[in-house]
Design an enzyme around this catalytic site. Structure first.
Site, short mmCIF file in Angstrom:
data_model
loop_
_atom_site.label_atom_id
_atom_site.label_comp_id
_atom_site.label_asym_id
_atom_site.label_seq_id
_atom_site.Cartn_x
_atom_site.Cartn_y
_atom_site.Cartn_z
CD GLU B 60 -1.55 -2.51 1.32
OE1 GLU B 60 -0.45 -2.55 1.81
OE2 GLU B 60 -2.35 -3.28 0.98
CG HIS B 129 -10.80 -8.06 5.92
ND1 HIS B 129 -9.95 -8.85 6.73
CD2 HIS B 129 -10.25 -8.07 4.69
CE1 HIS B 129 -9.27 -9.41 6.07
NE2 HIS B 129 -9.44 -8.90 4.64
C1 TPP Z 1 -1.78 -4.94 4.25
C2 TPP Z 1 -2.68 -5.91 3.42
N1 TPP Z 1 -3.01 -5.54 2.08
C3 TPP Z 1 -3.73 -6.36 1.66
C4 TPP Z 1 -4.28 -7.20 2.17
C5 TPP Z 1 -5.45 -8.15 1.23
N2 TPP Z 1 -4.96 -9.37 0.81
C6 TPP Z 1 -5.37 -10.46 1.70
S1 TPP Z 1 -4.58 -11.74 1.09
C7 TPP Z 1 -3.74 -10.87 -0.19
C8 TPP Z 1 -2.69 -11.84 -1.24
C9 TPP Z 1 -1.78 -12.31 -0.43
O1 TPP Z 1 -0.81 -13.22 -1.16
P1 TPP Z 1 0.30 -14.01 -0.79
O2 TPP Z 1 1.13 -12.95 0.21
O3 TPP Z 1 1.10 -14.46 -1.97
O4 TPP Z 1 -0.39 -15.13 0.26
P2 TPP Z 1 -1.26 -16.20 -0.03
O5 TPP Z 1 -2.62 -15.78 0.50
O6 TPP Z 1 -1.15 -16.45 -1.36
O7 TPP Z 1 -1.00 -17.25 0.86
C10 TPP Z 1 -4.18 -9.55 -0.25
C11 TPP Z 1 -3.99 -8.57 -1.47
C12 TPP Z 1 -4.22 -7.62 3.35
N3 TPP Z 1 -4.75 -8.60 4.06
N4 TPP Z 1 -3.11 -6.80 4.08
#
Ligand code: TPP
Lengths: 371, 325
Positions: B60, B129
């Site tokens: 972000e 959230h």
């Molecule tokens: C600071 C923040 N930004 C955005 C999100 C929304 N979000 C939740 S999971 C995700 C993707 C995460 O991907 P990754 O780190 O590859 O982990 P995975 O879920 O694939 O295990 C996003 C954008 C969040 N939870 N926290």
């Protein structure tokens, strides 16, 4: 001489070769279930190998059961784990009870292995405060804010070091997407600066919701990112539980011995949707991409090794699955029996010493709640 | 005119601004192919291409830095922060930098950034959230903060926000996304960025609300009407600046006021309105200023939201107390 053709730095060459030392994922059992590193495998007793398999069957069954519960509307947010069993179970089993776990939302299975009950996991998913109250004090709740657990790990590791605790480390998980956060770098860099004991896992499952790994960074591996911070790192085949475990164990020993942190990138795959909230992977990825990963399934691989050694049968597995299912159904009953949450409790927990305004609000809500 | 959900109205507004101005850019986590986790930007990448609507790495602070840098090079960025709880990661970008940049440049440069983010609760999302963090932003000079309470305003306000050369935080209510439908013109129209709206006329008490609480206030007004209590309902729409003229005019008529917010009581918007009223209209009031807000706990776990978020009953009760004062 003007316009000499020799460049003093060959950036193209640097760019082309910078990932070279990181592109060789550690592997013990290959995708066909063939043992490619018999020496490492020989370090493990039959019982240990069977235990690995049991843990993966446990996690796969947990996944399937939670998906059922979700469909029945009995859970809240849940991040599916199918495909990541070797990465999750291989790593968590390398740590000891006194080690401090900082999980992300996809790491409930590791938390349960580290001392949270299954019922707690369900309560967390259902949005119940009891899901954040654990028996093992050495962990935090599943982190939602991506990257936050990485900076906090630096503090836990430094605290361990300052306390003079021996044989104790912090270990932490994030996904491939998480490696883009500033917090990811800050956490590793602080830990490196203090040479504090921590093992940083990146479970690279290919996707951050709908964004593919290659759109997070042009770096060819995520492991290589650690080099800038002076931290040793490695890629490991995240569908091979023995390889993950062995690497995690060595990393833990290295960190616990006072050598500073390690970064481990596990190459794995998220089989299903990002979360039970219902995103649809077919919007952003293809069957052709998925197939080779499904074929690389960690359970199929381990099953082959154990069956060849006559240590495993389908019968035995089916029975286990039934046992685990019962365990999870009972855990769900336990979770569902938890008392309703009270706003007055939330108010009591917002401060250690409630402020005057909060005290007034506690009284108001207690009056409402007793009706 | 077509009946549109709140979320579709925002999509329609975004479509309009992308169409009208080739300098507008939408970016953020999952906004491209996936059309956002709520599908607010669905179809826009197909229509305008990956150069105009694109996914960013997951960071972000990076997203906000990108927006500022793009503004400096002539673009009109519309970044998305996937949930308001994640704006903290971008706090320096939004509050520390973007909001101050017009001033710091002595007015030389413009920062026409519209940050979109879903907020509010009541939809049983995962922990962290649901949030009402508007207070952090409304106390930031240099930043405008708007939040529509219905589909018509959603489209008109998003267009105004993007066309404004000031940075705007555009807050989209999670609960309203799909729970509300309205007639929304297909063509372009705007809703001013700094005006409140009287959404129901009344003479006995003024209910000041914003976002999803406007609907709760309207339900409360219905209930009060059964007892012949006539409530006027005002939708603030803009939280920074606050259109005090509209609020004051109503108080001159009703002489009684209740301010409603979904956020915790200590989180500022209601307090700002109350202090403005106290400063300018105290002599016009026939009763103390009433306030309805969530209690001062951390935003609660999903299962308990129903008991925590202020609803029509809470508003009705407070309004009766003020009317009968
Ligand atoms: C600071 C923040 N930004 C955005 C999100 C929304 N979000 C939740 S999971 C995700 C993707 C995460 O991907 P990754 O780190 O590859 O982990 P995975 O879920 O694939 O295990 C996003 C954008 C969040 N939870 N926290």
């Amino acid at each position: 001489m003007a316009n000499g053709s020799k460049q003093i730095v060959d950036f193209a060459k640097i760019k082309a070769t910078m990932a070279d030392s990181y592109k060789h994922p550690v592997q013990v059992i290959d995708r066909e279930g063939k043992v490619v590193d018999p020496d490492t495998l020989a370090k493990y007793s039959d019982d240990q190998l069977v235990d690995f398999m049991k843990k993966m069957v446990w996690e796969r069954t947990l996944h399937e059961q939670t998906m059922n519960f979700s469909r029945q509307g009995r859970l809240g947010f849940y991040a599916p784990t199918a495909g990541e069993e070797a990465s999750e179970m291989g790593s968590v089993t390398a740590f000891k009870e006194q080690d401090f776990l900082l999980p992300a939302y996809r790491d409930l299975p590791q938390m349960i292995q580290h001392g949270a009950s299954v019922a707690k996991g369900f309560l967390w998913s259902k949005g119940h405060i009891q899901g954040n109250q654990y028996d093992n004090p050495n962990m935090i709740f599943p982190q939602i804010i991506i990257g936050a657990q990485y900076v906090e790990t630096a503090g836990v590791a430094l605290g361990i070091q300052k306390n003079g605790d021996k044989d104790r480390v912090a270990f932490v998980y994030t996904g491939d997407g998480g490696t883009s956060q500033g917090d990811w770098y800050e956490g590793i860099n602080f830990t490196s600066a203090y040479q504090a004991p921590a093992v940083f896992f990146v479970q690279n499952n290919g996707w951050a919701i709908s964004v593919p790994r290659r759109k997070q960074t042009a770096a060819e591996t995520l492991a290589q990112k650690a080099v800038a911070m002076g931290v040793p790192s490695v890629q490991v085949d995240g569908m091979d539980i023995v390889a993950v475990h062995e690497v995690a164990k060595e990393a833990r020993e290295f960190a616990a011995a006072g050598n500073g942190p390690v970064v481990i990138e596990t190459l794995t795959y998220r089989y299903g949707a990002h979360s039970s909230a219902g995103d649809d992977p077919s919007r952003y990825r293809t069957k052709e991409e998925e197939k080779p990963w499904f074929d690389a399934d960690p359970l199929i691989r381990m099953r082959k090794v154990l069956t060849d050694k006559k240590l495993w049968s389908q019968d035995q597995e089916d029975k286990l699955v039934e046992e685990y299912k019962d365990e999870f159904k009972n855990a769900m009953k336990e979770a569902e029996a938890a008392p309703a949450q009270k706003v007055s409790d939330f108010l009591k927990w917002t401060y250690d010493v409630p402020t005057p305004a909060v005290k007034k609000q506690i009284a108001e809500f207690e009056a409402k709640e007793s009706k | 005119m077509a009946k549109m959900t709140y979320i579709k109205a925002i999509t329609s507004g975004l479509d309009q601004v992308l169409n009208d101005d080739s300098k507008t850019l939408i970016f953020g986590e999952d906004v491209g192919k996936n059309g956002g986790v709520f599908r607010t930007t669905v179809g826009l990448q197909d229509k305008y291409g990956e150069d105009r609507v694109f996914d960013t790495p997951l960071a972000e602070s990076g997203i906000l830095g990108l927006a500022i840098g793009l503004s400096l090079t002539g673009w009109r960025p519309i970044p998305e922060i996937q949930f308001m709880g994640f704006t903290f990661e971008a706090m320096d970008g939004i509050v520390g930098q973007l909001a101050r940049d017009h001033y710091r440049f002595g007015g030389q440069k413009k920062f026409p950034v519209t940050i979109r983010t879903p907020f509010g609760g009541g939809t049983h999302t995962a922990e962290m959230h649901s949030d009402n963090l508007e207070n952090y932003f409304v106390s930031t000079p240099g930043l405008r903060v708007v939040t529509p309470a219905n589909p018509y305003d959603a489209k008109g306000l998003i267009i105004s926000a993007v066309e404004s050369d000031d940075p705007v935080l555009f807050m989209e209510n999670l609960k309203l996304y799909r729970s509300m439908k309205d007639e929304v013109p297909d063509d372009k129209y705007t809703v001013p960025l700094d005006s409140a709206k009287v959404v129901r006329e009344g003479s006995d008490v003024t209910l000041v609300a914003y976002s999803a609480e406007v609907n709760e206030a309207l339900s409360a007004a219905d209930a009060l009407a059964k007892d012949n209590i006539s409530a006027e309902v005002i939708d603030l729409r803009s939280l920074s600046p606050i259109d005090t003229d509209t609020v004051f005019a109503s108080i001159d008529k009703t002489h009684k006021v209740v301010i409603v917010q979904e956020a915790q009581r200590m989180a500022g918007v209601g307090a700002i309105v109350a202090s403005d009223i106290a400063e300018e209209k105290i002599m016009s009031l026939d009763a103390p200023i009433g306030r309805v807000a969530a209690p001062d706990s951390v935003y609660p776990f999903a299962q308990a939201e129903g008991d925590w978020i202020p609803n029509a009953d809470d508003i009705e009760a407070k309004a009766r107390e003020i009317v009968n004062y």
